[in-house]
Design a protein around this motif. Structure first.
Motif, PDB file in Angstrom:
ATOM      1  N   VAL A 220       0.666  -1.254   0.144  1.00  0.00           N
ATOM      2  CA  VAL A 220      -0.064   0.017   0.127  1.00  0.00           C
ATOM      3  C   VAL A 220       0.917   1.055  -0.126  1.00  0.00           C
ATOM      4  N   LYS A 221       1.975   1.176   0.718  1.00  0.00           N
ATOM      5  CA  LYS A 221       2.963   2.398   0.848  1.00  0.00           C
ATOM      6  C   LYS A 221       3.240   3.080  -0.790  1.00  0.00           C
ATOM      7  N   ALA A 222       3.206   2.160  -1.734  1.00  0.00           N
ATOM      8  CA  ALA A 222       3.616   2.753  -3.094  1.00  0.00           C
ATOM      9  C   ALA A 222       2.503   3.894  -3.344  1.00  0.00           C
TER      10      ALA A 222
ATOM     11  N   PHE B 294      11.521 -12.209   2.100  1.00  0.00           N
ATOM     12  CA  PHE B 294      12.879 -11.793   1.901  1.00  0.00           C
ATOM     13  C   PHE B 294      12.482 -10.467   1.041  1.00  0.00           C
ATOM     14  N   HIS B 295      13.323  -9.307   0.631  1.00  0.00           N
ATOM     15  CA  HIS B 295      13.016  -8.205  -0.103  1.00  0.00           C
ATOM     16  C   HIS B 295      14.343  -7.989  -0.987  1.00  0.00           C
ATOM     17  N   VAL B 296      14.385  -8.271  -2.146  1.00  0.00           N
ATOM     18  CA  VAL B 296      15.511  -8.054  -3.010  1.00  0.00           C
ATOM     19  C   VAL B 296      16.026  -6.455  -3.035  1.00  0.00           C
ATOM     20  N   GLY B 297      15.043  -5.784  -2.685  1.00  0.00           N
ATOM     21  CA  GLY B 297      15.495  -4.193  -2.948  1.00  0.00           C
ATOM     22  C   GLY B 297      14.340  -3.717  -3.984  1.00  0.00           C
ATOM     23  N   SER B 298      13.920  -2.490  -3.946  1.00  0.00           N
ATOM     24  CA  SER B 298      13.189  -2.031  -4.748  1.00  0.00           C
ATOM     25  C   SER B 298      13.664  -1.722  -6.327  1.00  0.00           C
ATOM     26  N   GLN B 299      12.843  -1.610  -7.258  1.00  0.00           N
ATOM     27  CA  GLN B 299      13.329  -1.366  -8.588  1.00  0.00           C
ATOM     28  C   GLN B 299      14.670  -2.408  -8.975  1.00  0.00           C
TER      29      GLN B 299
ATOM     30  N   GLY C  76       8.666  -7.574  -2.381  1.00  0.00           N
ATOM     31  CA  GLY C  76       8.277  -6.834  -3.779  1.00  0.00           C
ATOM     32  C   GLY C  76       9.591  -6.686  -4.747  1.00  0.00           C
ATOM     33  N   GLY C  77       9.911  -5.621  -5.425  1.00  0.00           N
ATOM     34  CA  GLY C  77      11.172  -5.345  -5.928  1.00  0.00           C
ATOM     35  C   GLY C  77      10.786  -5.309  -7.507  1.00  0.00           C
ATOM     36  N   TYR C  78       9.891  -5.851  -8.176  1.00  0.00           N
ATOM     37  CA  TYR C  78       9.583  -5.977  -9.493  1.00  0.00           C
ATOM     38  C   TYR C  78       9.656  -4.603 -10.199  1.00  0.00           C
TER      39      TYR C  78
ATOM     40  N   ILE D 257       3.311 -12.427  -2.926  1.00  0.00           N
ATOM     41  CA  ILE D 257       3.987 -11.649  -3.773  1.00  0.00           C
ATOM     42  C   ILE D 257       3.664 -10.153  -3.154  1.00  0.00           C
ATOM     43  N   GLU D 258       4.492  -9.282  -2.990  1.00  0.00           N
ATOM     44  CA  GLU D 258       4.305  -7.996  -2.465  1.00  0.00           C
ATOM     45  C   GLU D 258       4.628  -6.915  -3.431  1.00  0.00           C
ATOM     46  N   PRO D 259       4.046  -6.758  -4.466  1.00  0.00           N
ATOM     47  CA  PRO D 259       4.560  -5.591  -5.432  1.00  0.00           C
ATOM     48  C   PRO D 259       3.936  -4.522  -5.066  1.00  0.00           C
ATOM     49  N   GLY D 260       4.736  -3.377  -5.167  1.00  0.00           N
ATOM     50  CA  GLY D 260       4.289  -1.873  -5.238  1.00  0.00           C
ATOM     51  C   GLY D 260       4.419  -1.224  -6.275  1.00  0.00           C
ATOM     52  N   ARG D 261       5.662  -0.926  -6.475  1.00  0.00           N
ATOM     53  CA  ARG D 261       5.950  -0.085  -7.547  1.00  0.00           C
ATOM     54  C   ARG D 261       5.533  -0.594  -8.964  1.00  0.00           C
ATOM     55  N   ALA D 262       5.483  -1.840  -9.070  1.00  0.00           N
ATOM     56  CA  ALA D 262       5.065  -2.575 -10.410  1.00  0.00           C
ATOM     57  C   ALA D 262       3.488  -2.499 -10.672  1.00  0.00           C
TER      58      ALA D 262
ATOM     59  N   ALA E  94       4.155   5.513  -8.476  1.00  0.00           N
ATOM     60  CA  ALA E  94       4.416   4.740  -7.217  1.00  0.00           C
ATOM     61  C   ALA E  94       5.657   5.598  -6.502  1.00  0.00           C
ATOM     62  N   TYR E  95       5.677   5.774  -4.977  1.00  0.00           N
ATOM     63  CA  TYR E  95       6.628   6.421  -4.372  1.00  0.00           C
ATOM     64  C   TYR E  95       6.783   7.732  -4.894  1.00  0.00           C
ATOM     65  N   THR E  96       5.699   8.666  -5.017  1.00  0.00           N
ATOM     66  CA  THR E  96       5.656   9.862  -5.355  1.00  0.00           C
ATOM     67  C   THR E  96       4.708  10.722  -4.373  1.00  0.00           C
TER      68      THR E  96
HETATM   69  C1  LIG Z   1       7.904  -1.824   0.117  1.00  0.00           C
HETATM   70  C2  LIG Z   1       7.912  -3.006   0.272  1.00  0.00           C
HETATM   71  C3  LIG Z   1       7.297  -3.840  -0.750  1.00  0.00           C
HETATM   72  C4  LIG Z   1       6.922  -3.340  -2.182  1.00  0.00           C
HETATM   73  O1  LIG Z   1       8.214  -3.205  -2.768  1.00  0.00           O
HETATM   74  P1  LIG Z   1       8.212  -2.592  -4.621  1.00  0.00           P
HETATM   75  O2  LIG Z   1       9.745  -2.452  -4.512  1.00  0.00           O
HETATM   76  O3  LIG Z   1       7.510  -1.310  -4.548  1.00  0.00           O
HETATM   77  O4  LIG Z   1       7.625  -3.854  -5.110  1.00  0.00           O
HETATM   78  C5  LIG Z   1       7.101  -5.068  -0.412  1.00  0.00           C
HETATM   79  N1  LIG Z   1       7.203  -5.710   0.673  1.00  0.00           N
HETATM   80  C6  LIG Z   1       7.820  -4.947   1.950  1.00  0.00           C
HETATM   81  C7  LIG Z   1       7.993  -5.639   3.081  1.00  0.00           C
HETATM   82  C8  LIG Z   1       8.103  -3.736   1.693  1.00  0.00           C
HETATM   83  O5  LIG Z   1       8.511  -2.749   2.488  1.00  0.00           O
END
Ligand SMILES: *Cc1c(COP(=O)(O)O)cnc(C)c1O
Length: 387
Positions: free
Chosen positions: A64-66, A192-197, A232-234, A268-273, A367-369
């Motif tokens: 949701v934060k995206a 885990f989170h591979v990093g955004s973008q 997330g991270g896509y 899966i937790e995509p935000g940006r994508a 996203a993230y703006t």
């Molecule tokens: C921010 C965040 C996401 C979303 O990441 P994106 O790079 O926008 O896909 C998903 N999971 C967690 C835990 C996050 O903090």
């Protein structure tokens, strides 16, 4: 009044022609007071239905934060997506939409007591963690909830790295699974989170290897996990092509299929994508200047009221409105409207010369703006409009 924009072939490669077409049509018929953010619903829908479709037994939870705009959330609700949240504010919006608690998870490893109490009364039951302190809090407030431990994984190749803030190594993760079990929680999985973008497909490979190792260690010690949350991270296209979600997911799916039990559930937790490349920020040129050798453009959205990610290295593509037949391009420094010298969005951007009051469109800015924006110095936060 019909406006004319200098649209290049490269722009069509960043956002689909249909999004551009809709945007320009909207701008032609509206009286415009900038800044605002247009979100192409069709694009959001297309992405939402595509994400997860290449990974077996997967569920998608929108981060949701995206972009927490309520109309976007309402739209995603209709598309049956789940939601990933971190705060009472985010939960409050979802509660207004009467989203069922089964469709909500929280993957922020460190949560406030206030949020946890609200989540408990709402009925949210899935939480990530990476410390014993978090378990202690959860035991008191939501006994017997499901928890998944956050592993630290490399973030190289992602343009917005996060890994140092959260996540633990294998041995600690294993102890934490035991700790949660001892305290009566249900240790259900790994995240885990591979990093955004993240444009580096190997980040997922390394992360999945590590998750697999932890899965085995846990199984040997009689903790049977069933959930793998891949975060997330896509990535999306900003100025250049990136690896596609489809390619990432096919790779992830085959790794999961080869290495994990067949009845595993994947989150899966995509935000940006989901919303990033469906968004076009509509801004106005409020001033121009020549300072030494540099030509400057000042627009009504800057680092503080929407383009915060430019500070971390995200570069955007721009479409400028041109009245004259100014085909001649120049190198520009692009800055926001505030008096702060930190408020510089980009340098060495090649664009045709716009006039003051002309519109400047910023692509892939959904996203993230606005979710990062403040009203610093009295400049307004762009409102979000679904088209
Ligand atoms: C921010 C965040 C996401 C979303 O990441 P994106 O790079 O926008 O896909 C998903 N999971 C967690 C835990 C996050 O903090």
């Amino acid at each position: 009044m019909l406006r004319s924009f200098k649209v290049d072939k490269v722009h069509a490669n960043i956002v689909p022609e249909s999004t551009l077409f809709k945007t320009l049509k909207y701008l032609d018929k509206k009286k415009i007071e900038t800044p605002f953010l247009l979100i192409d619903k069709e694009k959001v829908k297309e992405k939402s239905l595509m994400i997860g479709s290449h990974i077996m037994n997967s569920k998608v939870f929108y981060a949701v934060k995206a972009n927490p705009d309520i109309e976007i959330l309402r739209f995603l609700d209709k598309l049956k997506l789940g939601f990933e949240i971190s705060s009472e504010g985010e939960l409050e919006v979802l509660s207004k939409l009467r989203i069922k608690p089964e469709r909500i998870i929280s993957s922020n490893p460190v949560k406030s007591l206030k949020f946890l109490k609200m989540a408990a009364s709402y009925g949210v039951k899935f939480f990530s963690y990476d410390s014993p302190e978090e378990v202690d809090k959860l035991v008191k407030i939501i006994p017997r909830c499901n928890v998944y431990v956050r592993l630290s994984v490399p973030n190289e190749g992602s343009e917005w790295p996060l890994s140092k803030k959260f996540g633990v190594e294998l041995e600690d993760a294993l102890s934490l699974l035991f700790y949660a079990k001892d305290k009566g929680l249900n240790p259900s999985g790994i995240t885990f989170h591979v990093g955004s973008q993240c444009t580096n497909i190997y980040n997922w490979n390394i992360a999945l290897d590590k998750a697999r190792a932890l899965w085995d260690l846990a199984e040997k010690k009689k903790i049977r996990l069933k959930l793998l949350n891949i975060g997330g991270g896509y990535p999306i296209r900003y100025t250049k092509n990136v690896i596609t979600v489809e390619t990432i997911e096919k790779n992830v799916n085959s790794l999961i299929y080869d290495r994990f039990p067949k009845d595993i559930e994947v989150h899966i937790e995509p935000g940006r994508a989901v919303v990033g490349d469906a968004g076009v920020l509509v801004t106005s040129l409020i001033g121009k200047a020549k300072r030494g050798d540099e030509d400057w453009l000042y627009i009504d959205v800057g680092v503080f009221n929407g383009l915060m990610e430019s500070v971390g290295g995200i570069k955007y593509s721009y479409i400028v409105e041109c009245n004259k037949q100014s085909k001649h391009k120049k190198l520009w420094t692009i800055a926001g409207p505030s008096c702060d010298s930190f408020d510089v969005i980009d340098r060495n951007v090649t664009l045709p010369e716009p006039d003051v009051n002309n519109l400047i469109l910023i692509l892939s800015s959904g996203a993230y703006t606005v979710s990062y924006a403040s009203e610093f110095n009295g400049f307004s936060i762009p409102k979000t409009i679904l088209i």
